[in-house]
Design a protein around this motif. Structure first.
Motif: not given
Length: 135
Positions: A52-60, A69-74, A118-119
């Motif tokens: 599939n085509d995919m667009w994704s974003y992860s916080a730094n 911390l990852h979920l909160n930043a996202l 987020i969920f």
């Protein structure tokens, strides 16, 4: 001798399917992607083509920082556009991909309820890919 265990965490917003315009997704989400690929691309010469085509974003956030911390930043980065992101689910798949890797075969992790917003807001399941690497 005390053994030093390794723990790694990640969280990414992933949008995939038949994406005609990555820039349109970027406008909806409100942040630039950290990764994109088109169907048929390969991660490496020997890897299978992406289905599939995919667009994704992860916080730094460093992988050694806990999952919350990852979920909160996202959520801080994309939360203001939650309704528009949810609307993408009409034609694309939207999920939050969480990862947990460790070389310890007898550990777990905890996520405070505040970090699960987020969920609920995106109406996607809380899924975690768990990888345990032992020698």
């Amino acid at each position: 001798m005390d053994e030093e265990w390794e723990f790694r965490y990640s969280a990414s917003l992933r949008i995939y399917g038949d994406i005609v315009d990555f820039d349109a997704i970027t406008k909806v989400v409100g942040v630039k992607p950290t990764h994109t690929h088109k169907r048929g691309d390969r991660r490496s010469e020997y890897a299978r083509p992406y289905p599939n085509d995919m667009w994704s974003y992860s916080a730094n956030i460093d992988e050694t920082e806990n999952l919350s911390l990852h979920l909160n930043a996202l959520w801080a980065a994309i939360g203001q556009n939650a309704e528009a992101i949810k609307a993408l689910k009409d034609t694309l798949t939207v999920n939050v991909f969480c990862g947990y890797r460790s070389d310890c075969d007898h550990a777990g992790f905890e996520v405070p309820h505040q970090s699960l917003t987020i969920f609920q807001k995106l109406e996607v399941p809380f899924d975690v890919s768990v990888i345990v690497i032992t020698d």
